[in-house]
Scaffold this active site. Sequence first.
Site, PDB file in Angstrom:
ATOM      1  N   GLU A 155       0.832  -1.225   0.000  1.00 56.01           N
ATOM      2  CA  GLU A 155       0.000   0.000   0.000  1.00 56.01           C
ATOM      3  C   GLU A 155       0.857   1.262   0.000  1.00 56.01           C
ATOM      4  O   GLU A 155       0.461   2.294   0.523  1.00 56.01           O
ATOM      5  CB  GLU A 155      -0.965   0.055   1.202  1.00 56.01           C
ATOM      6  CG  GLU A 155      -1.746  -1.182   1.510  1.00 56.01           C
ATOM      7  CD  GLU A 155      -2.789  -1.540   0.467  1.00 56.01           C
ATOM      8  OE1 GLU A 155      -2.895  -0.836  -0.547  1.00 56.01           O
ATOM      9  OE2 GLU A 155      -3.484  -2.549   0.672  1.00 56.01           O
ATOM     10  N   GLU A 176       8.599   6.064   1.495  1.00 54.61           N
ATOM     11  CA  GLU A 176       8.866   7.283   0.708  1.00 54.61           C
ATOM     12  C   GLU A 176       7.564   7.819   0.102  1.00 54.61           C
ATOM     13  O   GLU A 176       7.325   9.025   0.077  1.00 54.61           O
ATOM     14  CB  GLU A 176       9.885   6.999  -0.412  1.00 54.61           C
ATOM     15  CG  GLU A 176      11.322   6.802   0.068  1.00 54.61           C
ATOM     16  CD  GLU A 176      11.524   5.480   0.796  1.00 54.61           C
ATOM     17  OE1 GLU A 176      10.829   4.490   0.469  1.00 54.61           O
ATOM     18  OE2 GLU A 176      12.379   5.435   1.690  1.00 54.61           O
TER      19      GLU A 176
HETATM   20  C1  FAD Z   1       4.017  -9.349  -0.873  1.00 52.05           C
HETATM   21  C2  FAD Z   1       3.497  -8.226  -1.714  1.00 52.05           C
HETATM   22  C3  FAD Z   1       2.143  -8.132  -2.008  1.00 52.05           C
HETATM   23  C4  FAD Z   1       1.667  -7.131  -2.844  1.00 52.05           C
HETATM   24  N1  FAD Z   1       0.327  -7.095  -3.168  1.00 52.05           N
HETATM   25  C5  FAD Z   1      -0.106  -6.214  -4.118  1.00 52.05           C
HETATM   26  C6  FAD Z   1      -1.456  -6.257  -4.580  1.00 52.05           C
HETATM   27  O1  FAD Z   1      -2.282  -7.035  -4.082  1.00 52.05           O
HETATM   28  N2  FAD Z   1      -1.820  -5.431  -5.608  1.00 52.05           N
HETATM   29  C7  FAD Z   1      -0.948  -4.551  -6.168  1.00 52.05           C
HETATM   30  O2  FAD Z   1      -1.332  -3.828  -7.082  1.00 52.05           O
HETATM   31  N3  FAD Z   1       0.350  -4.456  -5.720  1.00 52.05           N
HETATM   32  C8  FAD Z   1       0.771  -5.272  -4.716  1.00 52.05           C
HETATM   33  N4  FAD Z   1       2.084  -5.209  -4.282  1.00 52.05           N
HETATM   34  C9  FAD Z   1       3.002  -4.268  -4.904  1.00 52.05           C
HETATM   35  C10 FAD Z   1       3.380  -3.118  -4.001  1.00 52.05           C
HETATM   36  O3  FAD Z   1       2.299  -2.218  -3.910  1.00 52.05           O
HETATM   37  C11 FAD Z   1       4.635  -2.472  -4.599  1.00 52.05           C
HETATM   38  O4  FAD Z   1       5.704  -3.380  -4.446  1.00 52.05           O
HETATM   39  C12 FAD Z   1       4.959  -1.163  -3.926  1.00 52.05           C
HETATM   40  O5  FAD Z   1       3.999  -0.186  -4.258  1.00 52.05           O
HETATM   41  C13 FAD Z   1       6.354  -0.650  -4.346  1.00 52.05           C
HETATM   42  O6  FAD Z   1       6.484  -0.677  -5.738  1.00 52.05           O
HETATM   43  P1  FAD Z   1       7.784  -1.333  -6.410  1.00 52.05           P
HETATM   44  O7  FAD Z   1       7.992  -2.660  -5.777  1.00 52.05           O
HETATM   45  O8  FAD Z   1       7.600  -1.289  -7.886  1.00 52.05           O
HETATM   46  O9  FAD Z   1       8.971  -0.407  -5.999  1.00 52.05           O
HETATM   47  P2  FAD Z   1       9.413   0.917  -6.789  1.00 52.05           P
HETATM   48  O10 FAD Z   1       8.245   1.776  -7.059  1.00 52.05           O
HETATM   49  O11 FAD Z   1      10.254   0.507  -7.949  1.00 52.05           O
HETATM   50  O12 FAD Z   1      10.324   1.628  -5.708  1.00 52.05           O
HETATM   51  C14 FAD Z   1      11.647   1.194  -5.419  1.00 52.05           C
HETATM   52  C15 FAD Z   1      12.216   2.095  -4.321  1.00 52.05           C
HETATM   53  O13 FAD Z   1      12.255   3.456  -4.786  1.00 52.05           O
HETATM   54  C16 FAD Z   1      11.533   4.283  -3.888  1.00 52.05           C
HETATM   55  N5  FAD Z   1      10.865   5.330  -4.662  1.00 52.05           N
HETATM   56  C17 FAD Z   1      10.012   5.177  -5.719  1.00 52.05           C
HETATM   57  N6  FAD Z   1       9.628   6.368  -6.165  1.00 52.05           N
HETATM   58  C18 FAD Z   1      10.183   7.299  -5.368  1.00 52.05           C
HETATM   59  C19 FAD Z   1      10.146   8.741  -5.308  1.00 52.05           C
HETATM   60  N7  FAD Z   1       9.395   9.464  -6.157  1.00 52.05           N
HETATM   61  N8  FAD Z   1      10.884   9.375  -4.368  1.00 52.05           N
HETATM   62  C20 FAD Z   1      11.636   8.651  -3.493  1.00 52.05           C
HETATM   63  N9  FAD Z   1      11.711   7.301  -3.484  1.00 52.05           N
HETATM   64  C21 FAD Z   1      10.988   6.642  -4.407  1.00 52.05           C
HETATM   65  C22 FAD Z   1      10.548   3.350  -3.201  1.00 52.05           C
HETATM   66  O14 FAD Z   1      10.109   3.886  -1.958  1.00 52.05           O
HETATM   67  C23 FAD Z   1      11.375   2.106  -3.050  1.00 52.05           C
HETATM   68  O15 FAD Z   1      12.223   2.226  -1.922  1.00 52.05           O
HETATM   69  C24 FAD Z   1       2.565  -6.177  -3.389  1.00 52.05           C
HETATM   70  C25 FAD Z   1       3.929  -6.243  -3.063  1.00 52.05           C
HETATM   71  C26 FAD Z   1       4.402  -7.253  -2.232  1.00 52.05           C
HETATM   72  C27 FAD Z   1       5.875  -7.328  -1.933  1.00 52.05           C
END
Ligand code: FAD
Length: 401
Positions: free
Chosen positions: A379, A383
């Site tokens: 969710e 950050e």
């Molecule tokens: C077990 C699990 C269950 C999940 N279930 C769901 C689900 O049911 N439905 C769904 O849609 N998603 C789901 N997710 C996905 C989850 O919402 C995302 O993993 C999360 O939003 C982070 O996205 P990302 O992994 O692509 O990381 P990224 O967006 O690639 O971010 C990587 C890093 O960069 C940082 N970052 C990104 N943008 C910025 C910025 N502008 N400024 C500073 N820092 C930044 C982030 O905080 C993070 O530390 C799930 C994830 C997990 C691990």
Amino acid sequence: MTRLARTAGLTDVQQEILSTVRDFVDKEILPVATDLEHRDEYPQRIVDGLKELGLFGLMIPEEYGGLGESLLTYALCVEEIARGWMSVSGIINTHFIVAYMLKQHGTQEQKDHFLPRMATGEVRGAFSMSEPALGSDVSAITSRAVRDGDEYVLSGQKMWLTNGGSSNLVAVLVRSDEGHPEGTPPHRSMTTFLVEKEPGFGEVRPGLTVPGKIEKMGYKGVDTTELVMDGLRIPANRVLGGTTGRGFYQMMDGVEVGRVNVAARGCGVAQRAFELGISYAQQRRTFGKPIAQHQAIQFKLAEMATKVEAAHAMMVNAARKKDSGERNDLEAGMAKYLASEYCKEVVEDAFRIHGGYGFSKEYEIERLYREAPMLLIGEGTAEIQKMIIGRRLLEEYRFQG
Ligand SMILES: Cc1cc2nc3c(=O)[nH]c(=O)nc-3n(C[C@H](O)[C@H](O)[C@H](O)COP(=O)(O)OP(=O)(O)OC[C@H]3O[C@@H](n4cnc5c(N)ncnc54)[C@H](O)[C@@H]3O)c2cc1C
């Protein structure tokens, strides 16, 4: 163990629901959670029990067969369940978000069609925004829907669906250019589709494949999957709310209540870690006395309990704000941020109190240690919460000079 995280001002009904759930957690979840987690086994018996308790319909209005309870009641139940096993709260969370989105944004036909069966747990929801190349940056979604007569044809790949295999209804966010001219901002050209499917893995509907479970470090038992759409045909009456271009806002509304839910999970896991830590500290002896009698350990326990209390208070505040009909993005963002960070810290302290035994799979804290990090991400990461909090603060405290 009830001194911490008490909530003032609950109605008799709320107290009764909570005491039933607490009892269920103590008798049906805690005794089996760690074994099931180690085997990565889906907790079918627990899910059946939750259905019997009516938890799948907790916030669904009574006219659709639910209990019509508030977000606060729901969040307090989630806190209790997560104290037993975080994965179980994950099983109901996506269901709850989809039911909430339907209640808030669905057409009358969609509500009539889905909500009564969601209230019984016959229809189980998952929601899908993330893709392999994006999670935080939802506006970068590339999955798309193209109109073809009375249907839309969906294609693209989705990632990280909690309950992607066990659900039979997925709310999927895709880009849909129909009716939205070139240059429309990304968030105004996205649409949520209500995709019905068979539970399970493989091709679960023509054009829709759930490849299999993603192996994870924790948060086991609950299935997390990818979703591949390739020529998936969805009737136009399964656009959430009946109008394209509103999906981004609908999903963000769902995620906002989801954040209160994740905060509640953080509170529950932290409470359990505290319980385990304070219990172990009174049993383990070093240098001639229980380690709880060493001031350094007492200070740790004091810090842990303070964090449990603070996180609970913020979570309750965010839930009450939403229940009062007010915008709660600031409070939900703060609660989610604080509760997940504190949860990680309290779990780590409980782990340290266990010494070497914390590293053994025989001790429950080992499971909690692998579960807490998920709350830092789901969710919206820390950050992303800080971005939301910061923007809202600048709106509230706009410089007038
Ligand atoms: C077990 C699990 C269950 C999940 N279930 C769901 C689900 O049911 N439905 C769904 O849609 N998603 C789901 N997710 C996905 C989850 O919402 C995302 O993993 C999360 O939003 C982070 O996205 P990302 O992994 O692509 O990381 P990224 O967006 O690639 O971010 C990587 C890093 O960069 C940082 N970052 C990104 N943008 C910025 C910025 N502008 N400024 C500073 N820092 C930044 C982030 O905080 C993070 O530390 C799930 C994830 C997990 C691990």
